[in-house]
Write an enzyme that holds these catalytic residues in place. Sequence first.
Site, PDB file in Angstrom:
ATOM      1  N   VAL A  97       0.834  -1.208   0.000  1.00 15.26           N
ATOM      2  CA  VAL A  97       0.000   0.000   0.000  1.00 15.26           C
ATOM      3  C   VAL A  97       0.864   1.252   0.000  1.00 15.26           C
ATOM      4  O   VAL A  97       0.481   2.276  -0.584  1.00 15.26           O
ATOM      5  CB  VAL A  97      -0.975  -0.002   1.197  1.00 15.26           C
ATOM      6  CG1 VAL A  97      -0.257   0.229   2.531  1.00 15.26           C
ATOM      7  CG2 VAL A  97      -2.069   1.037   0.996  1.00 15.26           C
ATOM      8  N   GLU A 171      -6.546  -1.512   6.167  1.00 11.59           N
ATOM      9  CA  GLU A 171      -6.491  -2.068   7.525  1.00 11.59           C
ATOM     10  C   GLU A 171      -5.327  -3.037   7.659  1.00 11.59           C
ATOM     11  O   GLU A 171      -4.776  -3.510   6.675  1.00 11.59           O
ATOM     12  CB  GLU A 171      -7.800  -2.762   7.891  1.00 11.59           C
ATOM     13  CG  GLU A 171      -8.395  -3.683   6.815  1.00 11.59           C
ATOM     14  CD  GLU A 171      -7.534  -4.855   6.423  1.00 11.59           C
ATOM     15  OE1 GLU A 171      -6.938  -5.481   7.336  1.00 11.59           O
ATOM     16  OE2 GLU A 171      -7.442  -5.146   5.223  1.00 11.59           O
ATOM     17  N   GLY A 312      -5.304  -7.045   1.531  1.00 13.36           N
ATOM     18  CA  GLY A 312      -5.750  -6.004   2.445  1.00 13.36           C
ATOM     19  C   GLY A 312      -4.877  -4.781   2.331  1.00 13.36           C
ATOM     20  O   GLY A 312      -4.366  -4.465   1.259  1.00 13.36           O
ATOM     21  N   GLU A 313      -4.728  -4.057   3.444  1.00 13.87           N
ATOM     22  CA  GLU A 313      -3.900  -2.849   3.549  1.00 13.87           C
ATOM     23  C   GLU A 313      -4.496  -1.644   2.835  1.00 13.87           C
ATOM     24  O   GLU A 313      -4.020  -0.525   3.001  1.00 13.87           O
ATOM     25  CB  GLU A 313      -2.487  -3.064   2.970  1.00 13.87           C
ATOM     26  CG  GLU A 313      -1.682  -4.183   3.561  1.00 13.87           C
ATOM     27  CD  GLU A 313      -0.308  -4.315   2.903  1.00 13.87           C
ATOM     28  OE1 GLU A 313       0.023  -3.479   2.028  1.00 13.87           O
ATOM     29  OE2 GLU A 313       0.432  -5.239   3.270  1.00 13.87           O
ATOM     30  N   GLY A 314      -5.497  -1.826   2.000  1.00 12.86           N
ATOM     31  CA  GLY A 314      -5.965  -0.783   1.106  1.00 12.86           C
ATOM     32  C   GLY A 314      -5.393  -0.916  -0.284  1.00 12.86           C
ATOM     33  O   GLY A 314      -5.578  -0.038  -1.139  1.00 12.86           O
TER      34      GLY A 314
END
Length: 361
Positions: A97, A171, A312-314
């Site tokens: 990200v 997240e 995830g992570e964006g």
Amino acid sequence: MTQPKLPEVPDLHDDTLAAALQAAMDDKTKPLGSLGRLESLAQRLGAIQGTAAPRLHQPQMLVCAADHGLAARGVSAYPSDVTWQMVENFLSGGAAVSVLARQHGLALTVVDCGVRHDFAPREGLLVRKVAPGTADALEGPAMSEAQRDEAIANGVTTVRGLPGNALLLGEMGIGNTSAASLLLARLGGFEVGDVTGAGTGLDADAVLRKIGVLRAVLARHADARDPLAALAAFGGFEIATLVGAVLQAAAERRVVVVDGFIASAAVLVASKLRPHVLQRCVFAHRSGERGHALMLAHLRAEPLLDLGLRLGEGSGAALAWPLLQSACALLNEMASFASAGVSTASVEPLDPAPVTDKPAR
């Protein structure tokens, strides 16, 4: 049960604006509907901003991180220490990200919502730690009502302090696919085995053990039926903080770009509290996590991308961001038929050549 004060999120429906956006897109120099879902995306962005000429500025990537007590039950392939180690990776610029945020000009803010680690202060980090990780949801509620409300309020105040008109959700938290699966099972009415996947990479036997743990957690909290009760029962601090962030962004008519399974779980909770939240959301992608397709169907959401991501992570939100920029650019900069001097008249088909028996010379 206490009820926190939540931002109001009114209905955006505006027939006049919708007609103006449709007419503007239809008048571009192209066959009707030929830009496909970019057209509906442009119209959604216009509806969110309340204008036929939407523009995006100072987009904010918000990555919320926290630990989960349930991780001690073996529901993840990685230990909890990976949460704080990945936060350090975000802040040092080495995570996926981080790379994508740099590439696409997204301001990255990482929020410590409840990580079991003390971070040195630095640019890009907000410490809004409710507690060093949630409790084990198999033994009791993951969060107290007061902790849940504090986390939601942290999300509200965090967004109030950020510039721009677009919020991208990210997240980090070892064990948070379990929390997302529990929230979807309870609030969406699904069997937990149907919405539970490998998370960070569990093998088939470990997934079955994970499902067994989650079934026991659901039974332990059989009375946690409404959105706020379910959020307190299952966690986590990062999801609750994202709930507050989504509610505040929606109240401010920011575009909310939703990443994968866990970010969608936060939107699920927020939408159960304020249904019109979904009018402000653009769902970036369909992840490879097993429950995400069911989550999207429950939310009646059509994601922009389907790349098999499950990081995830964006990361998925960052990858989808250029599509939002393109949609706005096309609506604002593409010529109309009149301005380009292009005819809108239908082309008449040529008459077929007569059939004769005479040979051609």
